[in-house]
Write an enzyme that holds these catalytic residues in place. Structure first.
Site, PDB file in Angstrom:
ATOM      1  N   VAL A  29       0.833  -1.207   0.000  1.00  0.00           N
ATOM      2  CA  VAL A  29       0.000   0.000   0.000  1.00  0.00           C
ATOM      3  C   VAL A  29       0.863   1.251   0.000  1.00  0.00           C
ATOM      4  O   VAL A  29       0.691   2.150  -0.826  1.00  0.00           O
ATOM      5  CB  VAL A  29      -0.953   0.011   1.216  1.00  0.00           C
ATOM      6  CG1 VAL A  29      -1.715   1.331   1.286  1.00  0.00           C
ATOM      7  CG2 VAL A  29      -1.919  -1.156   1.142  1.00  0.00           C
ATOM      8  N   ASP A  48      10.666   3.364   5.865  1.00  0.00           N
ATOM      9  CA  ASP A  48      10.353   1.983   6.191  1.00  0.00           C
ATOM     10  C   ASP A  48      11.399   1.463   7.177  1.00  0.00           C
ATOM     11  O   ASP A  48      12.596   1.758   7.047  1.00  0.00           O
ATOM     12  CB  ASP A  48      10.334   1.109   4.942  1.00  0.00           C
ATOM     13  CG  ASP A  48       9.627  -0.219   5.170  1.00  0.00           C
ATOM     14  OD1 ASP A  48       8.467  -0.358   4.755  1.00  0.00           O
ATOM     15  OD2 ASP A  48      10.252  -1.120   5.790  1.00  0.00           O
ATOM     16  N   THR A 100      -1.438  -3.772  10.196  1.00  0.00           N
ATOM     17  CA  THR A 100      -2.242  -3.939  11.415  1.00  0.00           C
ATOM     18  C   THR A 100      -2.771  -5.371  11.440  1.00  0.00           C
ATOM     19  O   THR A 100      -3.904  -5.639  11.038  1.00  0.00           O
ATOM     20  CB  THR A 100      -3.403  -2.932  11.462  1.00  0.00           C
ATOM     21  OG1 THR A 100      -4.096  -2.926  10.205  1.00  0.00           O
ATOM     22  CG2 THR A 100      -2.899  -1.534  11.755  1.00  0.00           C
ATOM     23  N   CYS A 276      -6.018  -8.272   4.163  1.00  0.00           N
ATOM     24  CA  CYS A 276      -7.281  -7.627   4.552  1.00  0.00           C
ATOM     25  C   CYS A 276      -8.382  -8.605   4.955  1.00  0.00           C
ATOM     26  O   CYS A 276      -8.866  -8.575   6.080  1.00  0.00           O
ATOM     27  CB  CYS A 276      -7.780  -6.740   3.410  1.00  0.00           C
ATOM     28  SG  CYS A 276      -6.765  -5.279   3.136  1.00  0.00           S
ATOM     29  N   ARG A 343       0.972 -13.169   1.881  1.00  0.00           N
ATOM     30  CA  ARG A 343       0.463 -12.922   3.232  1.00  0.00           C
ATOM     31  C   ARG A 343      -0.846 -13.678   3.446  1.00  0.00           C
ATOM     32  O   ARG A 343      -1.779 -13.577   2.643  1.00  0.00           O
ATOM     33  CB  ARG A 343       0.239 -11.422   3.452  1.00  0.00           C
ATOM     34  CG  ARG A 343       1.504 -10.588   3.511  1.00  0.00           C
ATOM     35  CD  ARG A 343       1.196  -9.114   3.604  1.00  0.00           C
ATOM     36  NE  ARG A 343       0.486  -8.624   2.426  1.00  0.00           N
ATOM     37  CZ  ARG A 343       0.018  -7.381   2.313  1.00  0.00           C
ATOM     38  NH1 ARG A 343       0.176  -6.515   3.290  1.00  0.00           N
ATOM     39  NH2 ARG A 343      -0.600  -7.007   1.208  1.00  0.00           N
TER      40      ARG A 343
END
Length: 449
Positions: A29, A48, A100, A276, A343
């Protein structure tokens, strides 16, 4: 400087492409976001924590930009670093795009946000105001609460911070859904700031920018988007389990149903991956519990989608006559087609489940991934045509390279010519007409051509 004067100055700087922007977190992102703002004409610094990420970008190398069709910028308006100090103090806006995740108990883990905010607020210029925009997925109230907690550690900065939330919505590797295409939602603590930030995001996307009445509305919209998608996918997967028991092909039924204009079409598969969909619903479930609402649909959807690798492993064993195959080749490892993003990939759970059922050796081929840690008795290969004696092939990710494989050649080198399509990405006749023993998610066992 009074707020109204500051906002007028900020708007002028945005209109004239003079605003300095920092993007914290250069992943799937953050990096495209930073590149998009640079492309729009702004001066951008990307930060980063990973020195490997920074070194690769400085060397002009990034798998992410390759997959999303962007080029790594260079020149005086572009900088990447691992250091907050001396990078943030000259910035008008700081955009936070850090992960997150959830912890081992499936509770939200926002430690990366806290760390980023602490570093940002410690580094800002206290002679000016700074706008902090959070894009990471959080529960309603988090942006306001966590910025306050971080600013409490640096009281001199309290009056210098303005806050906003703009949920990221990109779908990496999927044309038309990148950072320059998708509509954006923006909410802040001041109506005028929201209007100005809408203009900011309007400079990087061809989609609409939707201002909302508060930070919390914007935060909630992200949770609702992904919880709903998880529920929709769970229903498609439930149909893939039920309909074959009725002798019906789930894909045929879904295709027929989708002929109605308001039907939302999804395809069943071996599981749901990515950062997500498997994660964000847990943020929704927890905040519902905290507010006295026992969510019924979201936990059920999570449970069903999480068990699809288990169901798929059982289907593979059934395809192999009820006995575990000796040697399996899984085609695809990343969670979605044509990207290297693994992921939360369901393939890991599928491998574990196959090993539990007695499969002796599992090989994985993914043309987009160079190296990945896998469970014992499984390993990556570089060429599916060089491996002989495969008892069963499993299509796990619908990469273009997987779709274009020479199935006749693979069948000739296989031991049993069995294939399980875990993504329903190819016509059954491509296999059944060419001698394969074939099965797929959502397909009945007694099939009539």
């Amino acid at each position: 400087m009074q707020l109204v004067d500051y906002l007028d100055r900020l708007e002028d700087r945005i209109d004239n492409l003079e605003a300095n922007i920092a993007v914290i977190g250069l992943g799937y992102v953050g990096l495209p976001t930073a590149v998009a703002f640079h492309k729009a004409g702004f001066k951008v610094v990307g930060v980063d924590a990973s020195s490997n990420v920074i070194n690769s970008l400085k060397n002009g190398s990034s798998q992410i930009t390759e997959e999303v069709g962007m080029e790594i910028p260079h020149g005086s308006r572009w900088k990447v670093t691992s250091e907050f100090e001396n990078s943030i103090e000259k910035c008008d806006l700081v955009i936070v795009c850090v992960p997150t995740p959830v912890d081992k108990n499936l509770h939200p883990d926002i430690s990366a946000i806290d760390s980023a905010l602490d570093s940002i607020i410690k580094s800002i210029n206290n002679d000016n105001k700074t706008v902090i925009i959070l894009e990471s997925t959080v529960q309603p109230g988090t942006t306001r609460n966590r910025i306050k907690l971080s600013s409490d550690k640096h009281p001199e900065s309290k009056e210098r911070i303005l806050m906003a939330y703009c949920p990221e919505r990109v779908s990496p590797g999927e044309g038309g859904y990148g950072v320059e295409d998708v509509p954006r939602v923006i909410g802040s603590e001041h109506e005028e700031l929201t209007r100005i930030l809408s203009k900011l995001y309007g400079k990087i996307t061809s989609g609409d920018v939707i201002p909302v009445s508060s930070i919390e509305v914007a935060e909630a919209s992200k949770l609702v988007e992904n919880a709903q998608r998880d529920i929709d996918l769970a229903f498609a997967n439930e149909l893939a389990i039920l309909l074959p028991r009725l002798g019906l092909d789930a894909e045929e039924v879904l295709s027929a149903a989708s002929s109605k204009w308001n039907f939302h079409r999804h395809t069943p598969g071996i599981g749901v991956g990515g950062h997500c969909i498997p994660i964000d619903p847990h943020y929704y479930i927890e905040i519902a519990k905290k507010n006295g609402v026992a969510s019924a649909m979201s936990p059920a959807a999570r449970k069903l989608n999480s068990m699809m690798p288990t169901y798929s492993a059982d289907e593979v064993i059934k395809l192999c006559g009820g006995r575990p195959p000796e040697k399996v080749l899984i085609l695809g490892f990343s969670y979605k087609p044509n990207v290297s993003d693994s992921r939360e990939t369901p393939v890991l759970n599928l491998i574990d489940e196959l090993l539990k059922r007695g499969v002796k050796e599992i090989l994985v081929w993914d043309p987009n991934i160079e190296n990945q840690e896998l469970p014992n008795k499984s390993s990556f290969i570089s060429d599916p045509y060089q491996i002989e004696g495969i008892d069963c092939f499993i299509i796990a990710t619908a990469h273009d390279e997987v779709m274009e494989l020479n199935w006749k050649k693979l069948r000739e080198s296989s031991l049993k010519s069995r294939i399980f399509d875990g993504r329903r990405c190819l016509p059954p006749t491509m296999f059944t007409d060419n001698g394969w023993t074939y099965h797929a998610i959502g397909r009945p066992w007694k099939w009539k051509k």
